[in-house]
Design a protein around this motif. Structure first.
Motif, mmCIF file in Angstrom:
data_model
loop_
_atom_site.group_PDB
_atom_site.id
_atom_site.type_symbol
_atom_site.label_atom_id
_atom_site.label_comp_id
_atom_site.label_asym_id
_atom_site.label_seq_id
_atom_site.Cartn_x
_atom_site.Cartn_y
_atom_site.Cartn_z
ATOM 1 N N ALA A 55 1.031 -1.373 -0.521
ATOM 2 C CA ALA A 55 -0.116 0.407 -0.383
ATOM 3 C C ALA A 55 0.616 1.042 0.256
ATOM 4 N N GLY A 56 0.181 2.622 -0.807
ATOM 5 C CA GLY A 56 1.249 3.954 -0.638
ATOM 6 C C GLY A 56 1.214 4.632 0.469
ATOM 7 N N GLU A 57 2.278 4.054 1.346
ATOM 8 C CA GLU A 57 1.903 4.765 2.582
ATOM 9 C C GLU A 57 3.586 4.973 3.175
ATOM 10 N N VAL A 58 4.173 6.186 3.080
ATOM 11 C CA VAL A 58 5.580 6.780 3.351
ATOM 12 C C VAL A 58 5.467 6.104 4.999
ATOM 13 N N PRO A 59 6.942 5.706 5.676
ATOM 14 C CA PRO A 59 7.778 5.027 5.286
ATOM 15 C C PRO A 59 7.725 3.415 5.560
ATOM 16 N N TYR A 60 6.436 2.945 5.097
ATOM 17 C CA TYR A 60 6.531 1.002 4.943
ATOM 18 C C TYR A 60 6.557 0.462 3.937
ATOM 19 N N GLY A 61 5.878 1.335 2.645
ATOM 20 C CA GLY A 61 5.906 0.761 1.167
ATOM 21 C C GLY A 61 5.559 1.913 -0.039
ATOM 22 N N TYR A 62 6.107 2.535 -0.442
ATOM 23 C CA TYR A 62 5.324 3.324 -1.117
ATOM 24 C C TYR A 62 6.196 3.246 -2.565
ATOM 25 N N VAL A 63 5.689 4.276 -4.082
ATOM 26 C CA VAL A 63 6.562 4.809 -5.175
ATOM 27 C C VAL A 63 7.230 6.172 -4.659
ATOM 28 N N ASP A 64 9.261 6.125 -4.941
ATOM 29 C CA ASP A 64 9.688 7.329 -4.774
ATOM 30 C C ASP A 64 9.455 8.266 -5.885
ATOM 31 N N GLU A 65 10.504 9.391 -6.034
ATOM 32 C CA GLU A 65 10.075 10.223 -6.749
ATOM 33 C C GLU A 65 10.771 9.953 -8.350
ATOM 34 N N ASP A 66 11.132 8.837 -8.286
ATOM 35 C CA ASP A 66 11.877 7.894 -9.496
ATOM 36 C C ASP A 66 10.638 7.179 -10.227
ATOM 37 N N GLY A 67 10.230 6.494 -9.260
ATOM 38 C CA GLY A 67 9.178 5.766 -9.272
ATOM 39 C C GLY A 67 8.752 4.516 -9.530
ATOM 40 N N GLU A 68 10.147 4.448 -8.156
ATOM 41 C CA GLU A 68 10.409 3.285 -7.734
ATOM 42 C C GLU A 68 9.921 2.596 -7.196
ATOM 43 N N PHE A 69 9.383 1.060 -6.111
ATOM 44 C CA PHE A 69 9.339 0.645 -4.975
ATOM 45 C C PHE A 69 9.887 1.001 -4.257
#
Length: 292
Positions: A55-69
């Motif tokens: 799930a997209g939640e910082v800092p647990y699991g998310y997409v960074d500014e470069d589009g990487e998980f």
């Protein structure tokens, strides 16, 4: 955070809890490929890839500014599964409420989202031992003008309270006597910070880690000292881990063994601290304890 992250409720819609039928159907309609059954660890080794529900939640699991998980759970999963002979992880992004339904309908192999371990979830999945423990914190205006340091303070002062979608903090506020209908539900911690800074709400409730990360660059808000919410007269400390299907116990056990080796060697903390975790948030709690 994780949705300590409802990132962290005992009722049907709480984070870090579980919409079953409709969410599973939605995942299926999205065209996700089901994973095969059988001995999970052998199958994953043969495939050379493990699918992670995130799930997209910082800092647990998310997409960074470069589009990487990325995030603590995906990065930890990469390290553990590499040790188990599985070189590649394939993230499958979904909303938090769909993680357990998606896992049990075989849309992915493991939930890697820092999911809080609680009794209700333990009735549906099996967990690794937690990689972290977590207290709560508030995002408030600089100087904490209303002196809000606990949910009881929020109730006593009548402060305007917000929290995130699916966050366990909703339950903790309600347990302290705050009317559920009055809680403002926002998309995430960034929306919470904006609401506090603009004066729309007095306080945004989150995990201690989420709160301190989101206010790091704010000139108008701060995070309160971490505290343990009180539920049914007892102070509560949450812990987050990886979730597996009940049929995949051997896979969970192998994963767990590596988690414990990494705790002992210090590798687990070296990964976690990149995402803002401190030594105080490392834990020896077990999934069995949290499931009770």
């Amino acid at each position: 955070m994780a949705r300590t992250d409802r990132r962290h409720r005992t009722g049907p819609l709480r984070r870090r809890t579980l919409l079953l039928g409709s969410a599973a159907a939605a995942l299926g309609a999205a065209g996700c490929t089901r994973v095969a059954s059988g001995d999970a660890l052998d199958r994953l080794r043969s495939q050379g890839v493990v699918r992670l529900g995130i799930a997209g939640e910082v800092p647990y699991g998310y997409v960074d500014e470069d589009g990487e998980f990325t995030g603590e759970a995906p990065e930890l999963a990469k390290a553990v599964f590499r040790r188990l002979g599985i070189e590649r992880v394939q993230p499958v992004a979904t909303d938090f409420a769909s993680l357990i339904p998606g896992l049990n309908s075989q849309q992915f192999d493991v939930v890697a989202a820092g999911m809080y371990i609680n009794k209700e979830r333990c009735e549906q999945v099996i967990f690794s031992d937690p990689e972290y423990r977590m207290l709560d914190s508030f995002v408030v205006r600089k100087g904490n003008p209303r002196k809000l340091r606990s949910y009881e303070d929020v109730v006593r002062t009548g402060a305007r309270l917000a929290t995130g979608t699916g966050y366990a903090q909703l339950d903790y506020a309600v347990a302290a006597g705050y009317p559920e209908k009055d809680v403002v539900i926002l998309q995430d911690q960034v929306a919470g910070l904006n609401a506090v800074e603009s004066g729309r709400v007095d306080v945004f409730a989150a995990t201690a880690l989420t709160a301190r990360l989101v206010v790091a660059k704010s000139g108008r808000a701060e995070a309160t000292a971490p505290f343990a919410p009180v539920v049914d007269g007892r102070r509560k400390t949450d812990g987050g881990g990886f979730a597996f299907r009940p049929t995949d116990r051997a896979l969970r056990d192998a994963f767990n063994a590596e988690i414990h080796r990494m705790k002992k060697s210090g590798e687990l903390f070296r990964i976690m601290r990149r995402f803002g975790f401190t030594r105080a948030e490392m834990t020896t709690l077990t999934a069995e304890e949290l499931c009770r």
